[in-house]
Design a protein around this motif. Sequence first.
Motif: not given
Length: 546
Positions: A321, A325, A328, A375, A379-380, A382-383, A386-387
């Motif tokens: 996590q 993060s 990202v 990963n 999820l990350f 995809k995050e 999105t960003k």
Amino acid sequence: MASEDNMPGPVCLIENVKGQLQVNQEALSILSSIQQPVVVVAIVGLCHTGKSYLMNKLAGRNTGFSLGSTVQAETKGIWMWCVPHPQKPDHTLVLIDTEGLGDVEKGDNQNDCWIFALAILLSSTFIYNSLGAINKQAMNQLHYVTELTDRIRTRSSCDQDEMGNSDEFVSFFPDLVWTLRDFSLELKVNGQPISADEYLENSLMLLQGTRQKEKEKQFNLPRLCIQKFFPTKKCFVFERPAPGKKLGQLESLQNQDLDSDFVVQVAEFCSYVFRSSKVKTISGGLEVNGPRLKNLVITCVNTINNGSLPCMESAVLALAQIENSAAVQKAIVHYDQQMSQRVQVPTETLQELLDLHRTCEKEAIKIFMENSFKNFNQLFLKELGTKLETKQEEFCKKNLQASSNHCSAVLQDLFSPIEEDVKQGTYSKPGGYCAFKRRIKELKKNYYEKPKKGVLAEETLQKFLQSKEDLADAILQTDQILREKAKEIEVEHVKAESAQATTKILEEIKKQSDQLLKEKEKFYMEHVKELTEKMEKNQVQLREEQ
């Protein structure tokens, strides 16, 4: 990287404060600064067995970790010393010294169990330090290893059989180095010399075929745990370093003051640890650096303080996590930097901006993939997607705004003279509207020739021209009114010219008539004169004839 210069001595990593494990922030700051892979060597053992001396030797020092020369234990909690690895360039050696197990002053076995478990979880090489031979007493003192399945979980599910899943359980276990201090026995079996490693293997052999099953189970359990949990095992034996009271002065003694065999044995021990100790890894083979080790320490200590068992799956997920993060964020920062450097707004076309976005997006995703792990379910990723999509929209809006601002400035600059002409009444005359339209057409041509107007060039122009429609209508109306008056004046002028022409014609006719009359009169008079003269002549002739 933390080096020997900026970390001259060990610092406390974890301490027990009123029954609660507490992490030292200074130690965490040091770990945060270490970006290199770390080789983590931890040592545990009973009080006053010389653990700290060996760790100082691994650090290349005689002093550092406190040596206990009295009945009171010196090391409390877990201490850490980060030094450059002597044999692996661009690696950091993290030495972890622990407080002695079985300290009578504590009177609490719970603390010892967690110290033992944390040393296992954090290290890539685990040194167990004990005195004398490996006998029943030594095995009984190593009861902590039999309790590991009660202290550590591999997965978050509670119904697992850790011993039944020993392959999974051992996957995160460090290599074991068993150091036997003040060892005075001969390494022989049946009169044949054996190595220290063979001595360890013989000592770990299971007892089988006895009738006392419970006793057999108690005998075999610690040996079975060591065999299963530590596939890689190494043993070193050490002579007594010095006689008598000199043991309390080990920090100040030189090699020539120590037992020569002991000096050689310490050198062999250090050489093996430097050569064979691996970089600390976690699930999936991911190498651990300082920040990852810091996060692993925090996760394990927080789990213990919350009354739960440290779970490697949960620890890895928590670390993932944090790492993902950060990955990202690192990818987004790279995207922002590259887009800011490469994109000169406004772009001529939207496609130009999208092409630059795709290039920077690919680079950002590559950076994320290089810095992320575990990963799960993407999820990350995809995050990040999105960003990046949000960032793209922001750049598109910025591009549109820049195009609009630039085009408005260009139009204002081009059309300001025509506005001045309107004020001066240049177009307030018949035909002014046509002149105004011609001027507008010229300015539009000049506008289209201007570069770097961006994607809103046409839309901004049309909006600008729409804003001038009222002015154009006013000029048109003025033009129409002036045209009507001009027509009226023209009609009157034509009428006047026509009347004047008629008068002139009449005068010319009269003049001609008068002239004709005069000519007739003149002709008559001349004719009369001629007749008179002829008559007179005839009379004269007649008289003459008479």
